[in-house]
Design a protein around this motif. Structure first.
Motif, PDB file in Angstrom:
ATOM      1  N   PHE A 121      31.296  46.702  42.658  1.00  0.00           N
ATOM      2  CA  PHE A 121      31.842  46.309  41.362  1.00  0.00           C
ATOM      3  C   PHE A 121      33.014  47.201  40.957  1.00  0.00           C
ATOM      4  N   ILE A 122      32.830  48.509  41.000  1.00  0.00           N
ATOM      5  CA  ILE A 122      33.878  49.401  40.494  1.00  0.00           C
ATOM      6  C   ILE A 122      35.034  49.591  41.474  1.00  0.00           C
ATOM      7  N   GLU A 123      34.810  49.288  42.736  1.00  0.00           N
ATOM      8  CA  GLU A 123      35.874  49.465  43.735  1.00  0.00           C
ATOM      9  C   GLU A 123      36.648  48.186  44.013  1.00  0.00           C
ATOM     10  N   THR A 124      36.235  47.063  43.431  1.00  0.00           N
ATOM     11  CA  THR A 124      36.926  45.788  43.635  1.00  0.00           C
ATOM     12  C   THR A 124      37.964  45.586  42.547  1.00  0.00           C
ATOM     13  N   GLU A 125      39.175  45.297  42.970  1.00  0.00           N
ATOM     14  CA  GLU A 125      40.267  45.036  42.030  1.00  0.00           C
ATOM     15  C   GLU A 125      40.233  43.586  41.571  1.00  0.00           C
ATOM     16  N   HIS A 126      40.617  43.378  40.334  1.00  0.00           N
ATOM     17  CA  HIS A 126      40.773  42.024  39.806  1.00  0.00           C
ATOM     18  C   HIS A 126      42.036  41.418  40.404  1.00  0.00           C
ATOM     19  N   THR A 127      41.979  40.161  40.776  1.00  0.00           N
ATOM     20  CA  THR A 127      43.154  39.474  41.292  1.00  0.00           C
ATOM     21  C   THR A 127      44.041  39.022  40.140  1.00  0.00           C
ATOM     22  N   ALA A 128      45.301  38.899  40.428  1.00  0.00           N
ATOM     23  CA  ALA A 128      46.237  38.464  39.389  1.00  0.00           C
ATOM     24  C   ALA A 128      46.584  36.986  39.526  1.00  0.00           C
ATOM     25  N   LEU A 129      45.759  36.231  40.254  1.00  0.00           N
ATOM     26  CA  LEU A 129      46.035  34.807  40.400  1.00  0.00           C
ATOM     27  C   LEU A 129      46.056  34.137  39.030  1.00  0.00           C
ATOM     28  N   GLU A 130      47.013  33.259  38.837  1.00  0.00           N
ATOM     29  CA  GLU A 130      47.187  32.608  37.539  1.00  0.00           C
ATOM     30  C   GLU A 130      45.933  31.858  37.094  1.00  0.00           C
ATOM     31  N   LYS A 131      45.239  31.204  38.002  1.00  0.00           N
ATOM     32  CA  LYS A 131      44.051  30.454  37.587  1.00  0.00           C
ATOM     33  C   LYS A 131      42.997  31.371  36.976  1.00  0.00           C
TER      34      LYS A 131
END
Length: 146
Positions: A121-131
Motif C-alpha cells: 500500500f505505502i510503496e505503490t504510487e498512484h497513477t495519473a491516468l485521466e480516468k
C-alpha cells in the motif's frame, strides 16, 4: 515517511506488531487505542482520518475486527479515501486507481500478510491516468459539496 496507526481493542495486538516491525523502516504514530480494553473504533478512526487529511502523516493504517467498521468511520473524514483490503493485490489496486490514503485491515490477518499489505500500500504510487483522476475528482467534489 510517517505512517499513522489506529485500532479498536480487537485490532490492538496486530497494530502493535505492525508498528514494531514497520518502525524499523518508517516513522510511525500511534493514535490508539492503547490497550485491549473494549472501546469504540470510530473514536480512533476519526483521529487517524484527521491526521491523514491534514497531512500530519503520509498514510494511515486502521484495524478493527473485520476492518469494515473502521473503514466506514475513516471515510467520514473529509479528504480521506480509506479502503478495506484483504490482500496485497487489493492494496496495490486501491493506491493505483483510487489514491487511497488509509488502508483498513481485519485483526484476523497474520502479521506476515498484514506487513505485505501495508508495505504494498505505502510503496505503490498512484497513477495519473485521466480516468482515475476523473473518478477521484468526483469523490472529492461530493465531499466538498455535501
Amino acid at each position: 515517511m510517517k505512517i499513522g496507526f489506529a485500532s479498536d481493542h480487537r485490532g490492538y495486538a496486530l497494530k502493535q506488531q505492525l508498528m514494531k516491525e514497520l518502525s524499523k523502516e518508517y516513522d510511525v504514530v500511534d493514535y490508539g487505542t492503547h490497550s485491549e480494553e473494549p472501546t469504540d473504533y470510530p473514536d480512533y478512526a476519526f483521529i487517524l482520518g484527521e491526521s491523514v487529511a491534514s497531512k500530519q502523516v503520509s498514510f494511515g493504517v486502521a484495524i478493527c475486527g473485520s476492518g469494515i467498521g473502521i473503514s466506514i468511520a475513516c471515510n467520514k473524514v473529509l479528504g480521506v479515501r480509506c479502503a478495506k483490503v484483504s490482500n496485497a493485490e487489493e492494496a496495490k489496486i486501491t493506491r493505483i486507481d483510487n489514491d487511497a490514503n488509509i488502508v483498513a485491515l481485519s485483526e484476523k490477518n497474520t502479521l506476515l500478510d498484514a506487513l505485505n499489505i501495508v508495505k504494498t500500500f505505502i510503496e505503490t504510487e498512484h497513477t495519473a491516468l485521466e480516468k482515475h483522476q476523473r473518478r477521484i475528482r468526483k469523490i472529492i467534489n461530493y465531499e466538498e459539496t455535501h
